[in-house]
Scaffold this motif. Structure first.
Motif, PDB file in Angstrom:
ATOM      1  N   ALA A  30       0.864  -1.177  -0.067  1.00 45.69           N
ATOM      2  CA  ALA A  30       0.044   0.067  -0.211  1.00 45.69           C
ATOM      3  C   ALA A  30       0.737   1.312   0.164  1.00 45.69           C
ATOM      4  O   ALA A  30       0.584   2.390  -0.805  1.00 45.69           O
ATOM      5  CB  ALA A  30      -1.024   0.078   1.220  1.00 45.69           C
ATOM      6  N   LEU A  31       1.814   1.273   0.800  1.00 49.63           N
ATOM      7  CA  LEU A  31       2.646   2.449   1.027  1.00 49.63           C
ATOM      8  C   LEU A  31       3.465   2.574  -0.440  1.00 49.63           C
ATOM      9  O   LEU A  31       3.683   3.867  -0.722  1.00 49.63           O
ATOM     10  CB  LEU A  31       3.478   2.304   2.105  1.00 49.63           C
ATOM     11  N   ARG A  32       4.237   1.344  -0.908  1.00 51.75           N
ATOM     12  CA  ARG A  32       4.967   1.384  -1.911  1.00 51.75           C
ATOM     13  C   ARG A  32       4.298   2.140  -3.314  1.00 51.75           C
ATOM     14  O   ARG A  32       4.783   2.734  -4.054  1.00 51.75           O
ATOM     15  CB  ARG A  32       5.676   0.527  -2.259  1.00 51.75           C
ATOM     16  N   SER A  33       3.127   1.716  -3.354  1.00 50.61           N
ATOM     17  CA  SER A  33       2.230   1.904  -4.447  1.00 50.61           C
ATOM     18  C   SER A  33       1.675   3.355  -4.621  1.00 50.61           C
ATOM     19  O   SER A  33       1.791   4.123  -5.663  1.00 50.61           O
ATOM     20  CB  SER A  33       0.975   1.252  -4.655  1.00 50.61           C
ATOM     21  N   ARG A  34       1.768   3.966  -3.348  1.00 45.52           N
ATOM     22  CA  ARG A  34       1.541   5.466  -3.303  1.00 45.52           C
ATOM     23  C   ARG A  34       2.964   6.487  -3.157  1.00 45.52           C
ATOM     24  O   ARG A  34       2.694   7.525  -2.954  1.00 45.52           O
ATOM     25  CB  ARG A  34       0.618   5.770  -2.109  1.00 45.52           C
ATOM     26  N   GLY A  35       3.959   5.674  -3.289  1.00 47.54           N
ATOM     27  CA  GLY A  35       5.144   6.412  -3.211  1.00 47.54           C
ATOM     28  C   GLY A  35       5.769   7.187  -1.688  1.00 47.54           C
ATOM     29  O   GLY A  35       6.258   8.031  -1.775  1.00 47.54           O
ATOM     30  N   LEU A  36       5.126   6.502  -0.539  1.00 48.62           N
ATOM     31  CA  LEU A  36       5.278   6.656   0.876  1.00 48.62           C
ATOM     32  C   LEU A  36       6.285   6.174   1.396  1.00 48.62           C
ATOM     33  O   LEU A  36       6.855   4.958   0.921  1.00 48.62           O
ATOM     34  CB  LEU A  36       3.884   6.600   1.415  1.00 48.62           C
ATOM     35  N   SER A  37       7.044   6.875   2.431  1.00 44.37           N
ATOM     36  CA  SER A  37       8.159   6.133   2.717  1.00 44.37           C
ATOM     37  C   SER A  37       7.943   5.166   3.750  1.00 44.37           C
ATOM     38  O   SER A  37       7.359   5.333   4.807  1.00 44.37           O
ATOM     39  CB  SER A  37       8.749   7.406   3.750  1.00 44.37           C
ATOM     40  N   VAL A  38       8.231   3.962   3.441  1.00 43.62           N
ATOM     41  CA  VAL A  38       8.019   2.844   4.018  1.00 43.62           C
ATOM     42  C   VAL A  38       8.907   2.775   5.303  1.00 43.62           C
ATOM     43  O   VAL A  38       8.449   2.485   6.381  1.00 43.62           O
ATOM     44  CB  VAL A  38       8.215   1.510   3.210  1.00 43.62           C
ATOM     45  N   GLU A  39      10.370   3.000   5.229  1.00 46.06           N
ATOM     46  CA  GLU A  39      11.046   2.859   6.284  1.00 46.06           C
ATOM     47  C   GLU A  39      10.740   3.848   7.547  1.00 46.06           C
ATOM     48  O   GLU A  39      10.746   3.396   8.714  1.00 46.06           O
ATOM     49  CB  GLU A  39      12.640   3.237   5.854  1.00 46.06           C
ATOM     50  N   ARG A  40      10.425   5.084   7.234  1.00 46.98           N
ATOM     51  CA  ARG A  40      10.091   5.981   8.175  1.00 46.98           C
ATOM     52  C   ARG A  40       8.893   5.638   8.963  1.00 46.98           C
ATOM     53  O   ARG A  40       8.595   5.710   9.971  1.00 46.98           O
ATOM     54  CB  ARG A  40       9.985   7.382   7.907  1.00 46.98           C
ATOM     55  N   THR A  41       7.830   5.245   8.160  1.00 49.41           N
ATOM     56  CA  THR A  41       6.767   4.725   8.756  1.00 49.41           C
ATOM     57  C   THR A  41       6.672   3.464   9.859  1.00 49.41           C
ATOM     58  O   THR A  41       6.401   3.453  10.869  1.00 49.41           O
ATOM     59  CB  THR A  41       5.678   4.344   7.861  1.00 49.41           C
ATOM     60  N   LEU A  42       7.787   2.534   9.145  1.00 53.56           N
ATOM     61  CA  LEU A  42       7.905   1.362  10.004  1.00 53.56           C
ATOM     62  C   LEU A  42       8.581   1.761  11.427  1.00 53.56           C
ATOM     63  O   LEU A  42       8.367   1.114  12.588  1.00 53.56           O
ATOM     64  CB  LEU A  42       8.817   0.395   9.359  1.00 53.56           C
ATOM     65  N   GLU A  43       9.603   2.588  11.199  1.00 54.85           N
ATOM     66  CA  GLU A  43      10.104   3.567  12.481  1.00 54.85           C
ATOM     67  C   GLU A  43       9.100   3.622  13.593  1.00 54.85           C
ATOM     68  O   GLU A  43       9.535   3.361  14.821  1.00 54.85           O
ATOM     69  CB  GLU A  43      11.155   4.203  12.067  1.00 54.85           C
ATOM     70  N   ILE A  44       8.187   4.580  13.115  1.00 52.17           N
ATOM     71  CA  ILE A  44       7.133   4.922  14.061  1.00 52.17           C
ATOM     72  C   ILE A  44       6.228   3.985  14.694  1.00 52.17           C
ATOM     73  O   ILE A  44       5.928   3.945  15.759  1.00 52.17           O
ATOM     74  CB  ILE A  44       6.239   6.004  13.208  1.00 52.17           C
ATOM     75  N   LEU A  45       5.939   3.075  13.689  1.00 49.49           N
ATOM     76  CA  LEU A  45       5.063   1.927  14.069  1.00 49.49           C
ATOM     77  C   LEU A  45       5.877   1.038  15.199  1.00 49.49           C
ATOM     78  O   LEU A  45       5.339   0.370  16.170  1.00 49.49           O
ATOM     79  CB  LEU A  45       4.486   0.819  13.112  1.00 49.49           C
ATOM     80  N   ASP A  46       7.113   0.712  15.126  1.00 54.27           N
ATOM     81  CA  ASP A  46       7.776   0.054  16.009  1.00 54.27           C
ATOM     82  C   ASP A  46       8.196   0.507  17.116  1.00 54.27           C
ATOM     83  O   ASP A  46       8.079   0.242  18.049  1.00 54.27           O
ATOM     84  CB  ASP A  46       9.426  -0.299  15.311  1.00 54.27           C
ATOM     85  N   ARG A  47       8.113   2.074  17.201  1.00 55.40           N
ATOM     86  CA  ARG A  47       8.268   2.946  18.405  1.00 55.40           C
ATOM     87  C   ARG A  47       7.141   2.821  19.377  1.00 55.40           C
ATOM     88  O   ARG A  47       7.040   2.716  20.478  1.00 55.40           O
ATOM     89  CB  ARG A  47       8.630   4.340  18.197  1.00 55.40           C
ATOM     90  N   ILE A  48       5.865   2.497  18.676  1.00 62.94           N
ATOM     91  CA  ILE A  48       4.689   2.627  19.468  1.00 62.94           C
ATOM     92  C   ILE A  48       4.110   1.184  19.961  1.00 62.94           C
ATOM     93  O   ILE A  48       3.276   1.104  20.385  1.00 62.94           O
ATOM     94  CB  ILE A  48       3.376   3.374  18.735  1.00 62.94           C
ATOM     95  N   GLY A  49       5.166   0.377  19.334  1.00 65.21           N
ATOM     96  CA  GLY A  49       4.686  -1.200  19.695  1.00 65.21           C
ATOM     97  C   GLY A  49       3.915  -1.963  18.885  1.00 65.21           C
ATOM     98  O   GLY A  49       3.348  -2.796  19.365  1.00 65.21           O
ATOM     99  N   VAL A  50       3.449  -1.644  17.674  1.00 63.63           N
ATOM    100  CA  VAL A  50       2.406  -2.293  16.857  1.00 63.63           C
ATOM    101  C   VAL A  50       3.023  -2.919  15.680  1.00 63.63           C
ATOM    102  O   VAL A  50       2.122  -3.539  14.954  1.00 63.63           O
ATOM    103  CB  VAL A  50       1.132  -1.397  16.588  1.00 63.63           C
ATOM    104  N   PHE A  51       4.139  -2.864  15.478  1.00 66.79           N
ATOM    105  CA  PHE A  51       4.838  -3.381  14.022  1.00 66.79           C
ATOM    106  C   PHE A  51       5.356  -4.800  14.551  1.00 66.79           C
ATOM    107  O   PHE A  51       5.993  -5.286  15.423  1.00 66.79           O
ATOM    108  CB  PHE A  51       5.858  -2.378  13.869  1.00 66.79           C
ATOM    109  N   GLN A  52       5.079  -5.672  13.240  1.00 69.20           N
ATOM    110  CA  GLN A  52       5.457  -6.870  13.508  1.00 69.20           C
ATOM    111  C   GLN A  52       6.425  -7.697  12.077  1.00 69.20           C
ATOM    112  O   GLN A  52       5.610  -7.365  10.914  1.00 69.20           O
ATOM    113  CB  GLN A  52       4.416  -8.248  13.712  1.00 69.20           C
ATOM    114  N   ASP A  53       7.698  -7.777  12.199  1.00 69.26           N
ATOM    115  CA  ASP A  53       8.247  -7.812  10.998  1.00 69.26           C
ATOM    116  C   ASP A  53       8.320  -9.119  10.475  1.00 69.26           C
ATOM    117  O   ASP A  53       8.817 -10.309  11.328  1.00 69.26           O
ATOM    118  CB  ASP A  53       9.774  -7.347  11.388  1.00 69.26           C
ATOM    119  N   ASP A  54       7.548  -9.506   9.420  1.00 69.86           N
ATOM    120  CA  ASP A  54       7.293 -10.824   9.161  1.00 69.86           C
ATOM    121  C   ASP A  54       7.987 -11.242   7.733  1.00 69.86           C
ATOM    122  O   ASP A  54       7.973 -12.120   6.901  1.00 69.86           O
ATOM    123  CB  ASP A  54       5.783 -11.096   8.695  1.00 69.86           C
ATOM    124  N   ARG A  55       9.155 -10.568   7.501  1.00 67.52           N
ATOM    125  CA  ARG A  55       9.990 -10.774   6.509  1.00 67.52           C
ATOM    126  C   ARG A  55      10.920 -11.762   6.612  1.00 67.52           C
ATOM    127  O   ARG A  55      11.214 -12.033   7.937  1.00 67.52           O
ATOM    128  CB  ARG A  55      10.766  -9.419   6.128  1.00 67.52           C
TER     129      ARG A  55
END
Length: 324
Positions: free
Chosen positions: A126-151
């Protein structure tokens, strides 16, 4: 009539006509784009009653429509936007990066509820198709504790490919050994990833050949190891034996084999090339090739310092010829 005493000189074509543009403000400055207000201070939402999901379903954020799905009053979104604002101020994010992260957080957290996690595989398309920053967004989601890295890590993908085709009994020991090299253990430090790659690439052909005859490493004998080593020479033989020693040594410590078939097999010394003396015609050609005095000096010094103790006569003659 008063006489003119002074004249004001001007350079031609310096007075440019005023270019059309947006109207200016009271202070003579161009109007700037309105500054987005800073997000209001927000904190982690208070956890309430949690309804466990009946089944896990992957969300598709590519269908997000801001007019229909945006929920700017979501407490998780408010906390994430406040966190992003503080992090952007601390790290000096440009304006466009802050706006991109804000749009991405609206897409991801508008419908977020307590207890949910946001997976990388869900938000990346969703973010890549809109040209939005994936890395910065993941950094915020990880800081608030809702991110799960399934790579899947690249090492896991590589290890799966390299273990393909190896007998299951041999594969278990090899996989355990490779992971221990990569991750380390209670009494061992992790090795460099390139070292693990080189080790497994070196013995993979041997393991594939043994898999056609044996089902487990305990069935491999000393004669099997010697047969494989006899087909190799020099550094390849030495490196292969070192890697096999590491593999069987780990398998014996783990108790999956009873005897190490690589024990008492000598690695041998590293074979170096034998230095051959130069023929007289080679020396004469080198002397004839140098014409400048500086080049002849370099040749004479090389002959003196590179000569062996038994070649003193030829060295003296070469130095005399080069010096002349």
């Amino acid at each position: 009539m008063e006489k003119v005493q002074h004249h004001q000189l001007f350079f031609t074509n310096l007075h440019r006509p005023r270019q059309p543009g947006p109207p200016r403000g009271k202070q003579g400055r161009r109007r700037r784009r309105p500054r987005h207000p800073d997000p209001a201070p927000a904190y982690r939402p208070v956890p309430g009653r949690l309804q466990p999901p009946l089944f896990k379903a992957r969300r598709d954020f590519t269908w997000f429509n801001r007019q229909e799905h945006a929920r700017l009053d979501n407490p998780w979104l408010a906390w994430a936007r406040h966190t992003a604002h503080g992090l952007g101020e601390a790290h000096g994010w440009p304006r466009h990066v802050r706006l991109d992260v804000g749009r991405a957080l609206v897409i991801v957290l508008s419908g977020h509820v307590n207890g949910e996690v946001v997976r990388h595989s869900e938000i990346f398309p969703a973010l890549r198709s809109r040209g939005l920053s994936v890395e910065r967004t993941l950094e915020i989601l990880d800081r608030i504790g809702v991110f799960q890295d399934d790579r899947t890590p690249s090492f896991e993908q590589w290890l799966k490919r390299k273990l393909d085709g190896i007998a299951s009994g041999i594969r278990r020991d090899v996989e355990h050994w490779a992971r221990l090299l990569h991750d380390g253990g209670p009494r061992s430090q992790p090795r460099d990833e390139n070292t693990v790659w080189n080790y497994l690439n070196r013995i993979r052909p041997v393991l594939l050949e043994w898999s056609a005859q044996h089902d487990h490493l305990r069935e491999v004998t000393r004669d099997d190891v010697l047969t494989e080593l006899d087909t190799l020479h020099g550094s390849q033989r030495r490196h292969t034996l070192i890697v096999l020693r590491s593999l069987f040594g780990r398998a014996k410590k783990s108790g999956t084999i009873f005897k190490n078939p690589t024990s008492r097999i000598r690695v041998g010394q590293h074979e170096y090339g034998i230095l051959q003396p130069l023929e007289p015609e080679h020396v004469n050609n080198s002397v004839a090739a140098v014409a400048k005095p500086a080049d002849r000096l370099v040749l004479a010094l090389a002959a003196v310092h590179a000569a062996r103790s038994g070649a003193s006569n030829s060295t003296t003659s070469t130095s005399a010829t080069a010096g002349s």
